[in-house]
Design an enzyme around this catalytic site. Sequence first.
Site, PDB file in Angstrom:
ATOM      1  N   ASP A 192       3.865   8.025   4.329  1.00 39.76           N
ATOM      2  CA  ASP A 192       3.942   8.864   4.520  1.00 39.76           C
ATOM      3  C   ASP A 192       3.144   9.924   5.026  1.00 39.76           C
ATOM      4  OD1 ASP A 192       5.723   8.885   1.823  1.00 39.76           O
ATOM      5  OD2 ASP A 192       5.054   9.877   1.189  1.00 39.76           O
TER       6      ASP A 192
HETATM    7  N1  URA Z   1       3.945   6.840  -2.502  1.00 36.43           N
HETATM    8  C1  URA Z   1       4.425   7.538  -1.694  1.00 36.43           C
HETATM    9  O1  URA Z   1       4.813   8.472  -2.771  1.00 36.43           O
HETATM   10  N2  URA Z   1       4.076   7.926  -0.584  1.00 36.43           N
HETATM   11  C2  URA Z   1       3.299   6.610   0.369  1.00 36.43           C
HETATM   12  O2  URA Z   1       3.015   7.246   1.439  1.00 36.43           O
HETATM   13  C3  URA Z   1       2.970   5.144  -0.117  1.00 36.43           C
HETATM   14  C4  URA Z   1       3.134   5.190  -1.533  1.00 36.43           C
END
Ligand code: URA
Length: 235
Positions: A102
């Site tokens: 993310d």
């Molecule tokens: N889980 C998440 O919530 N975000 C990420 O970027 C990776 C794993």
Amino acid sequence: MKLVKHIANLGYGSRKQVQGMFREGRITDADGEVLYADDKVEHDAIRVDGEPLDPPPGLALMLYKPTGYTCSTKDQGRLVYDLLPERFRDRDPVLSSVGRLDRDTSGLLLMTDDGQLLHRIVSPKARLDKVYVAELAQDLRGDEAAQFASGTLLLESDDKPLLPAELEVLGPRQVRLTLHEGRYHQVRRMFAAVGNHVQALQRVRIGGLDLGQLQPGQWRQLQAADLQTLFGAAQ
Ligand code: URA
């Protein structure tokens, strides 16, 4: 492959632009001898403006993604490609992220232009653990490790329960979580499912590979030994 196409595919410009670079004498061998577009020369012997060519197709790299960057080629805002040489965005075959982090997640991101390698890494058969460190908004309530290990936890809008995952408590609001699969926003959704909220999230390891000496925003090319380290723990 013809030199013009090879160099253009590495992102140095369109074929027309690369032809222009040949005409301008900017493409040479290691001794500075000007090369011509129809010469037969090995990749490693080619120089552009005196610099070795970027790595040929088969490139794999690890990036310490800082927060605030998106794993995309064309989102608005800062992109992980902004942290790499500009040419890497224009390569053919395309350099893509292996899975995504993310925008607000930092840590280890793998990228490659090798489709087979990408599939090998993300395939459930590879069984590459992904390890995250998370800072939480609220104190742990105590049953999270058991819930995550149960193999029965069903996240909202999923139709299959999560595989068992291991939670290690590092502090009242800090955890290390090891996942054996990769679902959309998985870590954040897991903590939402147990009434908490992830405030900061970092991926610290994939398979046997960790961030090592990299600092946020830095990257390095992966060598054969790194790929062995990556897959090693699983083989
Ligand atoms: N889980 C998440 O919530 N975000 C990420 O970027 C990776 C794993």
